[in-house]
Write a protein that holds these residues in place. Structure first.
Motif, PDB file in Angstrom:
ATOM      1  N   ILE A 134     -28.065 -27.046  -4.434  1.00  0.00           N
ATOM      2  CA  ILE A 134     -28.969 -27.828  -5.277  1.00  0.00           C
ATOM      3  C   ILE A 134     -29.633 -26.962  -6.343  1.00  0.00           C
ATOM      4  O   ILE A 134     -29.729 -27.346  -7.515  1.00  0.00           O
ATOM      5  CB  ILE A 134     -30.053 -28.513  -4.413  1.00  0.00           C
ATOM      6  N   LEU A 135     -30.065 -25.762  -5.937  1.00  0.00           N
ATOM      7  CA  LEU A 135     -30.825 -24.880  -6.832  1.00  0.00           C
ATOM      8  C   LEU A 135     -29.964 -23.827  -7.513  1.00  0.00           C
ATOM      9  O   LEU A 135     -30.485 -22.980  -8.232  1.00  0.00           O
ATOM     10  CB  LEU A 135     -31.948 -24.184  -6.046  1.00  0.00           C
ATOM     11  N   SER A 136     -28.660 -23.868  -7.277  1.00  0.00           N
ATOM     12  CA  SER A 136     -27.724 -22.879  -7.835  1.00  0.00           C
ATOM     13  C   SER A 136     -28.086 -21.459  -7.396  1.00  0.00           C
ATOM     14  O   SER A 136     -28.121 -20.515  -8.194  1.00  0.00           O
ATOM     15  CB  SER A 136     -27.703 -22.961  -9.375  1.00  0.00           C
ATOM     16  N   LEU A 137     -28.369 -21.329  -6.105  1.00  0.00           N
ATOM     17  CA  LEU A 137     -28.693 -20.035  -5.514  1.00  0.00           C
ATOM     18  C   LEU A 137     -27.753 -19.788  -4.331  1.00  0.00           C
ATOM     19  O   LEU A 137     -27.194 -20.728  -3.773  1.00  0.00           O
ATOM     20  CB  LEU A 137     -30.138 -20.013  -5.009  1.00  0.00           C
ATOM     21  N   SER A 138     -27.595 -18.530  -3.949  1.00  0.00           N
ATOM     22  CA  SER A 138     -26.823 -18.240  -2.745  1.00  0.00           C
ATOM     23  C   SER A 138     -27.673 -18.575  -1.527  1.00  0.00           C
ATOM     24  O   SER A 138     -28.909 -18.600  -1.606  1.00  0.00           O
ATOM     25  CB  SER A 138     -26.415 -16.767  -2.706  1.00  0.00           C
ATOM     26  N   ASP A 139     -27.018 -18.829  -0.394  1.00  0.00           N
ATOM     27  CA  ASP A 139     -27.788 -19.120   0.804  1.00  0.00           C
ATOM     28  C   ASP A 139     -28.594 -17.896   1.244  1.00  0.00           C
ATOM     29  O   ASP A 139     -29.649 -18.030   1.861  1.00  0.00           O
ATOM     30  CB  ASP A 139     -26.886 -19.607   1.937  1.00  0.00           C
ATOM     31  N   HIS A 140     -28.122 -16.685   0.904  1.00  0.00           N
ATOM     32  CA  HIS A 140     -28.887 -15.474   1.212  1.00  0.00           C
ATOM     33  C   HIS A 140     -30.216 -15.473   0.458  1.00  0.00           C
ATOM     34  O   HIS A 140     -31.259 -15.118   1.016  1.00  0.00           O
ATOM     35  CB  HIS A 140     -28.077 -14.228   0.841  1.00  0.00           C
ATOM     36  N   THR A 141     -30.173 -15.870  -0.813  1.00  0.00           N
ATOM     37  CA  THR A 141     -31.397 -15.921  -1.619  1.00  0.00           C
ATOM     38  C   THR A 141     -32.341 -16.988  -1.090  1.00  0.00           C
ATOM     39  O   THR A 141     -33.554 -16.770  -1.006  1.00  0.00           O
ATOM     40  CB  THR A 141     -31.058 -16.202  -3.094  1.00  0.00           C
ATOM     41  N   VAL A 142     -31.792 -18.139  -0.733  1.00  0.00           N
ATOM     42  CA  VAL A 142     -32.608 -19.214  -0.156  1.00  0.00           C
ATOM     43  C   VAL A 142     -33.301 -18.720   1.107  1.00  0.00           C
ATOM     44  O   VAL A 142     -34.505 -18.944   1.313  1.00  0.00           O
ATOM     45  CB  VAL A 142     -31.754 -20.454   0.135  1.00  0.00           C
ATOM     46  N   ASN A 143     -32.557 -18.045   1.964  1.00  0.00           N
ATOM     47  CA  ASN A 143     -33.142 -17.532   3.210  1.00  0.00           C
ATOM     48  C   ASN A 143     -34.226 -16.497   2.932  1.00  0.00           C
ATOM     49  O   ASN A 143     -35.231 -16.429   3.658  1.00  0.00           O
ATOM     50  CB  ASN A 143     -32.051 -16.919   4.090  1.00  0.00           C
ATOM     51  N   ALA A 144     -34.047 -15.715   1.871  1.00  0.00           N
ATOM     52  CA  ALA A 144     -35.065 -14.721   1.521  1.00  0.00           C
ATOM     53  C   ALA A 144     -36.348 -15.413   1.065  1.00  0.00           C
ATOM     54  O   ALA A 144     -37.455 -15.003   1.433  1.00  0.00           O
ATOM     55  CB  ALA A 144     -34.540 -13.803   0.422  1.00  0.00           C
ATOM     56  N   TYR A 145     -36.209 -16.474   0.257  1.00  0.00           N
ATOM     57  CA  TYR A 145     -37.387 -17.244  -0.151  1.00  0.00           C
ATOM     58  C   TYR A 145     -38.070 -17.863   1.067  1.00  0.00           C
ATOM     59  O   TYR A 145     -39.299 -17.893   1.166  1.00  0.00           O
ATOM     60  CB  TYR A 145     -36.995 -18.350  -1.135  1.00  0.00           C
ATOM     61  N   MET A 146     -37.260 -18.357   1.990  1.00  0.00           N
ATOM     62  CA  MET A 146     -37.802 -18.980   3.187  1.00  0.00           C
ATOM     63  C   MET A 146     -38.571 -17.958   4.027  1.00  0.00           C
ATOM     64  O   MET A 146     -39.668 -18.236   4.533  1.00  0.00           O
ATOM     65  CB  MET A 146     -36.668 -19.598   4.011  1.00  0.00           C
ATOM     66  N   THR A 147     -38.004 -16.774   4.161  1.00  0.00           N
ATOM     67  CA  THR A 147     -38.671 -15.713   4.920  1.00  0.00           C
ATOM     68  C   THR A 147     -40.009 -15.362   4.298  1.00  0.00           C
ATOM     69  O   THR A 147     -41.011 -15.162   4.994  1.00  0.00           O
ATOM     70  CB  THR A 147     -37.779 -14.462   4.985  1.00  0.00           C
ATOM     71  N   ASN A 148     -40.052 -15.278   2.966  1.00  0.00           N
ATOM     72  CA  ASN A 148     -41.308 -14.989   2.272  1.00  0.00           C
ATOM     73  C   ASN A 148     -42.347 -16.073   2.544  1.00  0.00           C
ATOM     74  O   ASN A 148     -43.526 -15.787   2.785  1.00  0.00           O
ATOM     75  CB  ASN A 148     -41.076 -14.888   0.760  1.00  0.00           C
ATOM     76  N   ALA A 149     -41.915 -17.338   2.471  1.00  0.00           N
ATOM     77  CA  ALA A 149     -42.836 -18.454   2.692  1.00  0.00           C
ATOM     78  C   ALA A 149     -43.374 -18.441   4.120  1.00  0.00           C
ATOM     79  O   ALA A 149     -44.565 -18.677   4.354  1.00  0.00           O
ATOM     80  CB  ALA A 149     -42.134 -19.780   2.390  1.00  0.00           C
ATOM     81  N   ILE A 150     -42.501 -18.167   5.088  1.00  0.00           N
ATOM     82  CA  ILE A 150     -42.922 -18.096   6.496  1.00  0.00           C
ATOM     83  C   ILE A 150     -43.967 -16.997   6.676  1.00  0.00           C
ATOM     84  O   ILE A 150     -44.972 -17.179   7.362  1.00  0.00           O
ATOM     85  CB  ILE A 150     -41.696 -17.841   7.405  1.00  0.00           C
ATOM     86  N   ARG A 151     -43.723 -15.852   6.038  1.00  0.00           N
ATOM     87  CA  ARG A 151     -44.673 -14.734   6.150  1.00  0.00           C
ATOM     88  C   ARG A 151     -46.009 -15.079   5.494  1.00  0.00           C
ATOM     89  O   ARG A 151     -47.073 -14.823   6.060  1.00  0.00           O
ATOM     90  CB  ARG A 151     -44.079 -13.487   5.499  1.00  0.00           C
ATOM     91  N   LYS A 152     -45.951 -15.672   4.291  1.00  0.00           N
ATOM     92  CA  LYS A 152     -47.178 -15.974   3.553  1.00  0.00           C
ATOM     93  C   LYS A 152     -48.069 -16.970   4.294  1.00  0.00           C
ATOM     94  O   LYS A 152     -49.307 -16.860   4.252  1.00  0.00           O
ATOM     95  CB  LYS A 152     -46.833 -16.528   2.166  1.00  0.00           C
TER      96      LYS A 152
END
Length: 238
Positions: free
Chosen positions: A200-218
């Motif tokens: 949907i966002l034209s990103l790799s799933d690795h990048t999506v997971n990295a954003y998700m990890t950041n959000a979980i931490r924040k």
């Protein structure tokens, strides 16, 4: 003694009341030095593979950022080894036609920089009041900066980051997550997988997971389920 240019730019930056105003002023300051783009990111380490999850603000073209991470060029970036060994600024160039890079990198790396006319770049290390280390990076289509320009840009970078850091620490809960992290959380709340969100966002799933990890931490969560529940409870998403 401050130059008239530096004084005026400093006044503009110091008066910013939100991140949008800050980035507008910071972009204007960048252009005053013949540069085109400014980025603020968490200082990368040798363990980082992607730059997108580290970026907090940038005016670089989105297409460039996507291609940079798709090819995992962070490992070739001259800033990473420099940051790990020095707090001084670091300036680099690929030469006007890309034939004379000042650092070791593959031809594909130079070709990407040349395509977006990122001929010269410079970074400055800055520190948050909580001890976190960040870098401010400038890129543009010009020759190397002279030392007086570097000194002025260094002072403005420190001031702009101080304003950013203050706004970050005093922001409301709705501004805790970056725009991209917020998108990922919203799609997750709708039941999308990392692969689907990446499409949907034209990103790799690795990048999506990295954003998700950041959000979980924040948001101080332990998994995606808790993250979505907390984001809804905090009214970050609906």
């Amino acid at each position: 003694m401050l130059s008239e240019r530096q004084t005026l730019l400093s006044q503009d930056i110091g008066g910013c009341q939100n991140r949008a105003e800050l980035m507008d002023c910071w972009s204007r300051a960048t252009r005053e030095y013949g540069l085109d783009y400014v980025s603020l990111a968490v200082a990368p380490t040798s363990h980082d593979r992607l730059v997108a999850p580290l970026v907090r603000e940038t005016t670089l073209p989105l297409e460039y950022c996507r291609e940079f991470d798709r090819l995992e060029f962070l490992k070739h970036c001259p800033t990473v080894p420099h940051i790990n060994r020095s707090i001084m600024h670091n300036q680099w160039t690929i030469g006007p036609d890309g034939s004379d890079p000042s650092f070791d990198c593959p031809p594909e790396f130079v070709a990407l920089m040349l395509r977006f006319r990122l001929i010269t770049g410079i970074i400055f290390s800055v520190h948050s009041v909580d001890g976190s280390r960040y870098v401010v990076r400038y890129d543009g289509d010009r020759g190397p900066l002279a030392m007086p320009e570097i000194n002025e840009l260094s002072m403005l970078s420190i001031q702009a980051f101080d304003v950013f850091d203050r706004l970050r620490r005093t922001a409301s809960n709705t501004n805790v997550l970056s725009a991209r992290e917020l998108e990922v959380v919203r799609w997750t709340a709708q039941g999308k997988t990392s692969l689907e969100i990446g499409q949907i966002l034209s990103l790799s799933d690795h990048t999506v997971n990295a954003y998700m990890t950041n959000a979980i931490r924040k948001l101080d969560c332990v998994n995606r389920t808790q993250l979505v529940a907390k984001a809804i409870r905090m009214k970050i998403i609906s």
